[in-house]
Scaffold this motif. Structure first.
Motif, PDB file in Angstrom:
ATOM      1  N   ASP A   2       0.826  -1.193   0.000  1.00  0.00           N
ATOM      2  CA  ASP A   2       0.000   0.000   0.000  1.00  0.00           C
ATOM      3  C   ASP A   2       0.869   1.254   0.000  1.00  0.00           C
ATOM      4  OD1 ASP A   2      -2.923   1.066   0.652  1.00  0.00           O
ATOM      5  OD2 ASP A   2      -1.524   2.169   1.937  1.00  0.00           O
ATOM      6  N   VAL A   3       0.333   2.343  -0.584  1.00  0.00           N
ATOM      7  CA  VAL A   3       1.112   3.580  -0.670  1.00  0.00           C
ATOM      8  C   VAL A   3       1.432   4.146   0.713  1.00  0.00           C
ATOM      9  CG1 VAL A   3       0.357   4.238  -2.982  1.00  0.00           C
ATOM     10  CG2 VAL A   3      -1.039   4.864  -1.007  1.00  0.00           C
ATOM     11  N   ARG A  42      -6.413   9.770  -2.266  1.00  0.00           N
ATOM     12  CA  ARG A  42      -5.836   8.433  -2.458  1.00  0.00           C
ATOM     13  C   ARG A  42      -5.602   8.137  -3.923  1.00  0.00           C
ATOM     14  NH1 ARG A  42      -3.652   4.753   1.018  1.00  0.00           N
ATOM     15  NH2 ARG A  42      -4.769   3.034   0.055  1.00  0.00           N
ATOM     16  N   GLN A  46      -1.990   7.417  -5.673  1.00  0.00           N
ATOM     17  CA  GLN A  46      -1.823   6.083  -6.250  1.00  0.00           C
ATOM     18  C   GLN A  46      -1.381   6.148  -7.704  1.00  0.00           C
ATOM     19  OE1 GLN A  46      -5.619   4.304  -5.340  1.00  0.00           O
ATOM     20  NE2 GLN A  46      -4.881   3.355  -3.460  1.00  0.00           N
ATOM     21  N   SER A  68      -3.880  10.722   3.768  1.00  0.00           N
ATOM     22  CA  SER A  68      -4.039   9.278   3.573  1.00  0.00           C
ATOM     23  C   SER A  68      -3.594   8.508   4.810  1.00  0.00           C
ATOM     24  CB  SER A  68      -3.215   8.828   2.361  1.00  0.00           C
ATOM     25  OG  SER A  68      -3.301   7.428   2.178  1.00  0.00           O
ATOM     26  N   ASP A  77      -7.477  -0.759   2.617  1.00  0.00           N
ATOM     27  CA  ASP A  77      -7.721   0.351   1.687  1.00  0.00           C
ATOM     28  C   ASP A  77      -9.063   1.033   1.964  1.00  0.00           C
ATOM     29  OD1 ASP A  77      -6.743   1.984  -0.362  1.00  0.00           O
ATOM     30  OD2 ASP A  77      -7.976   0.979  -1.855  1.00  0.00           O
TER      31      ASP A  77
END
Length: 319
Positions: A2-3, A42, A46, A68, A77
């Motif tokens: 995940d970012v 987000r 992304q 975020s 998420d």
């Protein structure tokens, strides 16, 4: 990966870096951002071309990442319910800590500590690692029962010294000092760690996902789950143990030095001191261990390391 975790890995290598990030991400004003704005943010990060291999210099991009970090769970998420987002932790726990610290009756102490542990346990559950999956209702039911048991036990332990002292009419100055000044800090620290360990026990029972440096999941590790839970429990013990202990020391110094002449002003001063200590300790506690946790190859299960040549693996520690 995940970012959010990629961002923590790139920007949160040291305690000082993590402290500065959490100081910004815990801003209560972030709670007023709408779900649509969070989703747009987000999506923006992304599809952003930055690889996060180097620290981000663009302030607008950094603000997007902070939103975020403070609003989205890195494993699912999904947007975290507003009351359980990290920026909501201090505004909700502060009055509970203050009220709990001034109780003189055991039943009142039990009630407010029950409320306090209910919120912190729910916060822990919502912000824990999202790897353990529920099979029908079994996992959720287990966590609910463990959480309720841990909350009740912790509230009882916190109120027991007052119950004991009042029941046996122990009014000596030494007993007052021990029960009202010395015991609350270690008890709250230990019970806070205990509730974390109990409600997140499925993570070390079932394991959590570990990833290589490219973000590819290489397996589910119980050892990584145990490490994540123990680190979080320790950080929570430090947070609330210090928040109860340090104000007592500071208020003792204030009274000894006679900085406050009017006894009626001691209450507001105490509230200010507790608020200041909690505000300072919260980013310290969250920053004690990396959010994107690291575990060495030698510390993982053989069945996981046998499928890869990587020497370091990463996981979401949770909060």
């Amino acid at each position: 990966m995940d970012v959010n975790l990629r961002f923590w890995r790139a920007e949160g290598q040291s305690f000082f870096q993590r402290f500065l990030l959490w100081s910004d991400a815990l801003d209560p004003l972030l709670l007023f951002k709408s779900s649509n704005e969070i989703k747009r943010t987000r999506l923006l990060i992304q599809i952003n071309d930055e690889t996060l291999s180097e620290p981000i210099q663009n302030n607008k991009t950094k603000q997007a990442f902070l939103l975020s970090l403070s609003s989205v769970h890195p494993d699912t998420d999904k947007i975290i319910p507003v009351l359980f987002r990290p920026p909501a932790f201090m505004p909700i726990t502060l009055p509970l800590v203050i009220v709990s610290s001034v109780q003189r009756q055991a039943r009142h102490s039990f009630f407010w500590q029950f409320v306090f542990h209910t919120y912190t346990t729910a916060f822990t559950l919502v912000n824990g690692n999202g790897t353990p999956k529920a099979e029908e209702y079994s996992l959720h039911q287990k966590q609910l029962l463990l959480g309720l048991g841990a909350i009740s036990y912790s509230a009882f332990v916190g109120a027991f010294p007052l119950t004991f002292m009042n029941h046996y009419a122990l009014k000596s100055s030494l007993m007052q000092l021990v029960v009202r000044k010395l015991l609350p800090a270690p008890l709250l620290g230990l019970t806070s760690a205990f509730t974390v360990a109990m409600v997140r026990s499925p993570e070390f029972d079932n394991g959590i996902e570990v990833m290589d440096r490219n973000g590819k999941v290489v397996g589910v590790s119980k050892k990584a789950g145990e490490k994540a839970v123990m680190e979080t429990a320790l950080s929570r013990a430090v947070l609330f143990g210090t928040t109860f202990f340090l104000p007592e020391v500071l208020m003792y110094c204030v009274q000894r030095a006679r900085f406050v002449k009017n006894p009626r002003a001691l209450g507001p001063v105490r509230m200010f001191v507790v608020m200041s200590v909690l505000a300072g300790m919260l980013p310290v506690s969250f920053s004690m261990f990396p959010q994107c946790g690291v575990i060495k190859r030698a510390d993982l299960e053989p069945e996981i390391v046998s499928s890869t040549e990587e020497t370091e693996f990463f996981y979401n520690r949770g909060i």
